[in-house]
Scaffold this active site. Structure first.
Site, PDB file in Angstrom:
ATOM      1  N   HIS A 102       1.004  -1.066  -0.033  1.00 33.29           N
ATOM      2  CA  HIS A 102      -0.167   0.039  -0.076  1.00 33.29           C
ATOM      3  C   HIS A 102       0.960   1.318  -0.052  1.00 33.29           C
ATOM      4  O   HIS A 102       0.545   2.156  -0.750  1.00 33.29           O
ATOM      5  CB  HIS A 102      -0.873   0.004   1.229  1.00 33.29           C
ATOM      6  CG  HIS A 102      -1.916  -1.242   1.256  1.00 33.29           C
ATOM      7  ND1 HIS A 102      -2.816  -1.401   2.347  1.00 33.29           N
ATOM      8  CD2 HIS A 102      -2.143  -2.149   0.245  1.00 33.29           C
ATOM      9  CE1 HIS A 102      -3.408  -2.439   1.993  1.00 33.29           C
ATOM     10  NE2 HIS A 102      -3.235  -3.094   0.859  1.00 33.29           N
ATOM     11  N   HIS A 259      -9.240  -1.853  -4.847  1.00 34.30           N
ATOM     12  CA  HIS A 259      -8.345  -2.021  -4.146  1.00 34.30           C
ATOM     13  C   HIS A 259      -7.060  -2.972  -4.669  1.00 34.30           C
ATOM     14  O   HIS A 259      -6.154  -2.899  -4.468  1.00 34.30           O
ATOM     15  CB  HIS A 259      -8.737  -2.537  -2.799  1.00 34.30           C
ATOM     16  CG  HIS A 259      -7.735  -3.003  -1.670  1.00 34.30           C
ATOM     17  ND1 HIS A 259      -6.979  -1.754  -1.096  1.00 34.30           N
ATOM     18  CD2 HIS A 259      -6.708  -3.843  -1.418  1.00 34.30           C
ATOM     19  CE1 HIS A 259      -6.126  -2.240  -0.421  1.00 34.30           C
ATOM     20  NE2 HIS A 259      -5.908  -3.526  -0.448  1.00 34.30           N
ATOM     21  N   ASP A 263      -3.021  -2.620  -4.901  1.00 31.04           N
ATOM     22  CA  ASP A 263      -2.284  -3.519  -4.560  1.00 31.04           C
ATOM     23  C   ASP A 263      -1.262  -3.879  -5.682  1.00 31.04           C
ATOM     24  O   ASP A 263      -0.031  -4.287  -5.699  1.00 31.04           O
ATOM     25  CB  ASP A 263      -2.950  -5.140  -4.218  1.00 31.04           C
ATOM     26  CG  ASP A 263      -3.398  -4.914  -2.933  1.00 31.04           C
ATOM     27  OD1 ASP A 263      -2.906  -4.225  -2.208  1.00 31.04           O
ATOM     28  OD2 ASP A 263      -4.485  -5.915  -2.661  1.00 31.04           O
ATOM     29  N   HIS A 286      -0.825 -11.099  -5.388  1.00 27.16           N
ATOM     30  CA  HIS A 286       0.301 -10.594  -5.380  1.00 27.16           C
ATOM     31  C   HIS A 286       1.442 -11.446  -6.144  1.00 27.16           C
ATOM     32  O   HIS A 286       2.672 -11.068  -6.658  1.00 27.16           O
ATOM     33  CB  HIS A 286       0.737 -10.485  -4.002  1.00 27.16           C
ATOM     34  CG  HIS A 286       0.008  -9.400  -3.195  1.00 27.16           C
ATOM     35  ND1 HIS A 286       0.214  -8.187  -3.792  1.00 27.16           N
ATOM     36  CD2 HIS A 286      -0.895  -9.455  -2.177  1.00 27.16           C
ATOM     37  CE1 HIS A 286      -0.495  -7.519  -2.633  1.00 27.16           C
ATOM     38  NE2 HIS A 286      -1.360  -8.182  -1.903  1.00 27.16           N
TER      39      HIS A 286
END
Ligand SMILES: [Zn+2]
Length: 328
Positions: A102, A259, A263, A286
């Protein structure tokens, strides 16, 4: 030059960059003007943590300094990516910094190239679960232009990573853009998509306020894995089977997709340079984000390092800038 004659690639590039009609990205590297700080807890570890963000000279990049461990430094680089599941962590010589995405997303999108981040524990504070508190901090710190021209990583060829119904791809572009598609089988989420050109204003307005989220039926399993010890309804969105647990509801109807974009940018930031390319992510997380970064960075034929052109007023007399991998 005659019409139809062959223009050598370097000459073409020189003309493009010296007159520069297409190049509207920032020209000089930046840092912050003054120190700012924040306190909170780590999302996964639950430990209390303080950070201080300080100005850094041109060419530094973003460097984490563990003040609780003899000021050990860990650069925010793909080379130090360690463990990637629910968050992105960096590790150097056994020293960890967890949940970097973040904060790095905000630096990258707000155009801050250089900073030291002093941190007194192993995880970046989650704050309200979004990037908005970090945007406020950086605005409070102010941006300072440095005397070194920015070097961009410009994608030359499409690159893709895929698997298990997920996919991430990057294509050449003369600016940094994202297309992000998510799917979660929940009545308040489902399929969501966004497309954007990433600029500081668009990011601060449309992406930064989107919070971390989770699904109630998965929380116990995550706790059993030692995760989300610091999570509360003040630091994450919780989707229950019949709705949203947070008393104030969602900040955007498509907050999860926004969001995920936050990321994604935070993981792309590990490239360590501003990016000229269009990233298309379909249900990627991720692990896939950092796999794309590693794939790009391990094959020099996939990109160029391009120095930003001289500002127009100086360009007439100055030697035009060439793109050259030697600059990297
Ligand atoms: Zn996140």
């Amino acid at each position: 030059m005659k019409i139809g004659s062959v223009v050598p690639e370097k000459l073409l590039l020189r003309r493009m960059t010296s007159t520069n009609p297409a190049f509207d990205a920032p020209i000089f590297e930046t840092t912050i003007q003054r120190m700012v700080e924040a306190k909170g807890v780590g999302l996964h570890s639950g430990v209390p943590v303080s950070i201080r963000i300080l100005p850094a000279p041109a060419g530094t990049g973003i460097i984490f300094t563990r003040t609780d461990l003899d000021r050990f430094e860990i650069p925010a680089s793909w080379q130090y990516v360690q463990r990637v599941s629910y968050a992105t962590s960096l590790m150097r010589q056994g020293v960890l910094i967890s949940t970097t995405e973040h904060l790095l997303s905000v630096f990258y999108s707000m155009g801050i190239d250089n900073a030291y981040i002093e941190i007194d524990n192993l995880e970046v504070p989650i704050l309200d679960g979004s990037g908005a508190p970090f945007v406020s901090l950086i605005r409070q710190a102010g941006s300072k232009t440095l005397r070194k021209r920015r070097r961009y990583l410009r994608i030359r060829k499409p690159v893709q990573v895929e698997g298990a119904g997920k996919c991430i791809r990057i294509e050449p572009a003369d600016h940094f853009a994202l297309s992000c598609h998510v799917y979660f089988p929940h009545p308040h989420v489902g399929r969501q998509s966004l497309e954007m050109r990433v600029t500081p204003d668009a990011y601060a307005r449309d992406i930064a306020p989107a919070r971390t989220f989770g699904f109630e039926q998965e929380l116990q399993q995550m706790r059993d894995m030692g995760l989300i010890r610091g999570a509360t309804l003040d630091s994450a969105v919780c989707f229950a089977p019949d709705g949203v647990r947070n008393p104030d509801g969602l900040r955007f109807p498509d907050e999860p997709c926004r969001h995920k974009a936050l990321d994604l940018i935070g993981d792309l930031a590990l490239i360590g340079r501003p990016l000229l390319g269009h990233v298309i992510a379909e249900r990627a997380g991720h692990a896939m984000h950092v796999a794309l970064v590693a794939k790009i960075m391990s094959d020099a034929s996939l990109y160029d390092i391009v120095e930003a052109p001289q500002p127009a007023a100086e360009a007439e007399t100055a030697v035009p800038v060439l793109a050259a991998r030697a600059l990297a």
